[in-house]
Structure formats: structure tokens, C-alpha cells
Enzyme design. Structure first.
Site, PDB file in Angstrom:
ATOM      1  N   HIS A  20      47.115  36.007  48.776  1.00  0.00           N
ATOM      2  CA  HIS A  20      46.030  36.785  49.406  1.00  0.00           C
ATOM      3  C   HIS A  20      46.520  37.399  50.730  1.00  0.00           C
ATOM      4  CE1 HIS A  20      43.228  33.681  47.351  1.00  0.00           C
ATOM      5  NE2 HIS A  20      43.055  34.806  46.697  1.00  0.00           N
ATOM      6  N   LYS A  44      29.917  28.248  41.915  1.00  0.00           N
ATOM      7  CA  LYS A  44      31.330  27.969  41.651  1.00  0.00           C
ATOM      8  C   LYS A  44      31.793  26.605  42.170  1.00  0.00           C
ATOM      9  CE  LYS A  44      34.213  31.958  40.728  1.00  0.00           C
ATOM     10  NZ  LYS A  44      35.358  32.740  41.190  1.00  0.00           N
ATOM     11  N   ARG A  93      48.510  39.745  39.735  1.00  0.00           N
ATOM     12  CA  ARG A  93      49.744  38.954  39.698  1.00  0.00           C
ATOM     13  C   ARG A  93      50.508  39.246  38.413  1.00  0.00           C
ATOM     14  NH1 ARG A  93      46.293  33.728  41.021  1.00  0.00           N
ATOM     15  NH2 ARG A  93      45.140  34.894  39.484  1.00  0.00           N
ATOM     16  N   SER A 131      44.487  29.865  44.144  1.00  0.00           N
ATOM     17  CA  SER A 131      43.748  28.843  44.903  1.00  0.00           C
ATOM     18  C   SER A 131      43.512  27.626  44.010  1.00  0.00           C
ATOM     19  CB  SER A 131      42.396  29.399  45.361  1.00  0.00           C
ATOM     20  OG  SER A 131      42.572  30.525  46.168  1.00  0.00           O
TER      21      SER A 131
HETATM   22  O1  PNS Z   1      38.569  35.688  43.955  1.00  0.00           O
HETATM   23  P1  PNS Z   1      37.703  35.940  42.754  1.00  0.00           P
HETATM   24  O2  PNS Z   1      36.840  34.738  42.478  1.00  0.00           O
HETATM   25  O3  PNS Z   1      38.496  36.389  41.559  1.00  0.00           O
HETATM   26  O4  PNS Z   1      36.715  37.158  43.147  1.00  0.00           O
HETATM   27  C1  PNS Z   1      35.757  37.633  42.248  1.00  0.00           C
HETATM   28  C2  PNS Z   1      34.798  38.634  42.943  1.00  0.00           C
HETATM   29  C3  PNS Z   1      34.172  38.004  44.188  1.00  0.00           C
HETATM   30  C4  PNS Z   1      35.554  39.871  43.350  1.00  0.00           C
HETATM   31  C5  PNS Z   1      33.716  39.011  41.902  1.00  0.00           C
HETATM   32  O5  PNS Z   1      33.182  37.848  41.336  1.00  0.00           O
HETATM   33  C6  PNS Z   1      32.565  39.821  42.499  1.00  0.00           C
HETATM   34  O6  PNS Z   1      32.753  40.939  42.904  1.00  0.00           O
HETATM   35  N1  PNS Z   1      31.358  39.219  42.565  1.00  0.00           N
HETATM   36  C7  PNS Z   1      30.194  39.832  43.144  1.00  0.00           C
HETATM   37  C8  PNS Z   1      29.116  40.100  42.087  1.00  0.00           C
HETATM   38  C9  PNS Z   1      29.380  41.417  41.381  1.00  0.00           C
HETATM   39  O7  PNS Z   1      29.455  42.464  41.995  1.00  0.00           O
HETATM   40  N2  PNS Z   1      29.518  41.332  40.051  1.00  0.00           N
HETATM   41  C10 PNS Z   1      29.829  42.462  39.211  1.00  0.00           C
HETATM   42  C11 PNS Z   1      31.306  42.787  39.342  1.00  0.00           C
HETATM   43  S1  PNS Z   1      31.914  43.491  37.915  1.00  0.00           S
END
Ligand code: PNS
Length: 164
Positions: A20, A44, A93, A131
Site C-alpha cells: 500500500h 469485515k 499485484r 494485509s
Molecule cells: O482493500 P479492499 O478491502 O480491497 O478495498 C475494497 C474497497 C473499500 C475499495 C471496496 O470495498 C469499496 O469501494 N467499498 C465501498 C462500497 C462501494 O462503493 N461498493 C461498490 C463498489 S463496486
């Protein structure tokens, strides 16, 4: 990209890894302002609270004057719009990340066509770092040095020992 562009780098960051950090290091040079957005998603069952994650991220981004850290609820594109952002950064990645990332990018584009998702590749030395794995290794008393910033390693050790 023009220097007035605002970008969001969203994620769970539970906790921030060197992968990150590398994306932030690469991304902040491309835009005028970079906002690291920590999703508030209690479903989560995170190891660190949102406040702890934001605190660690703020410490890590201290050297970058155009980077800030904040948390958000709800849809990412709503948060991005509120912040005046037109770009979402995501790190990729390996090819295994691509399918899920493509789905999210296309859904976000459908929800808000003015926001473009830009994928950045972290250094190959971080291509296996997540993570989730870092937490698993430290819980089993393995060595994670070099995979997370030193302050995060300290916090992880204390957390798994139950000291914080
Ligand atoms: O680090 P992560 O857990 O892969 O991040 C995922 C994240 C936070 C980018 C994604 O879950 C997100 O954007 N969540 C917010 C809700 C949302 O907008 N959902 C529709 C996205 S397609």
C-alpha cells in the site's frame, strides 16, 4: 495527469502494508492531491479499528504534503464526488486481483462515469504481500519485517499479544 487532479486511494488497510505504501508513493506524484480513504465496514471484523488504521496511515504518509487520510461510509463514488476527486487509484499485484478489480472499476464507472479508475502496480517485491497474510503470519509468530512499515509491525505485535 494535470496537477489539479484529486485522486482517492480506497481500501480497508487492516493494516497498511509496504505494498500500500508503495502505491501511495507512486500515486502521490501523479496528482495534485491524494486522499487515502479507509472504508468503515464493521461487517469485515477488522483487527484494527478504523481510528487505529487512520492513525497508522497518517504516520506513514507524513512525508507527503499532498496526501491526506480519512475514513468513509457508503459508496466509494459518492465519497469521491464529495471530495472533488475524478480518479480512483487501485493497486494490482497479480492477475488474480484483476477480475475483482475490473468488476469494481466497471461498476464504479457505471455509477459515476466522470470518475476514472487507474491501476498502479506496486514493486514486484510486494507482489505476494496482503494485509490478510501479514496478520496470519504474525499470529503464528512468523517474521514480517520488510512487509509492513516498522510502526505497523510494532502495533501488530502488541495487538496479537493482546497488549492494546
Ligand atoms: O482493500 P479492499 O478491502 O480491497 O478495498 C475494497 C474497497 C473499500 C475499495 C471496496 O470495498 C469499496 O469501494 N467499498 C465501498 C462500497 C462501494 O462503493 N461498493 C461498490 C463498489 S463496486
Amino acid at each position: 495527469m494535470p496537477s489539479n487532479v484529486v485522486a482517492i486511494y480506497p481500501g480497508s488497510f487492516d493494516p497498511i502494508t509496504n505494498g500500500h505504501r508503495d502505491i501511495i508513493e507512486r500515486g502521490h506524484k501523479l496528482v495534485g492531491r491524494l486522499i487515502v480513504g479507509v472504508l468503515r465496514n464493521e461487517a469485515k471484523q477488522p483487527l484494527f479499528s478504523v481510528e487505529e488504521r487512520v492513525e497508522m496511515l497518517r504516520e506513514v504518509v507524513r512525508p507527503y504534503s499532498n496526501v491526506e487520510v480519512t475514513s468513509f461510509n457508503g459508496l466509494l463514488v459518492h465519497f469521491a464526488t464529495q471530495q472533488g476527486a475524478t480518479v480512483i487509484f487501485r493497486g494490482i499485484r497479480a492477475i488474480s486481483d484483476y477480475e475483482h478489480e475490473l468488476q469494481m472499476a466497471l461498476m464504479n464507472r457505471r455509477l459515476q462515469p466522470r470518475i476514472e479508475t487507474v491501476f498502479l502496480m506496486a514493486g514486484e517485491q510486494y507482489s505476494f504481500v496482503s494485509s490478510r497474510l501479514v496478520k496470519e503470519v504474525i499470529r503464528l509468530d512468523g517474521n514480517i519485517s520488510g512487509l509492513v512499515p516498522p510502526l505497523v509491525e510494532d502495533r501488530l505485535r502488541k495487538k496479537v499479544k493482546g497488549d492494546v
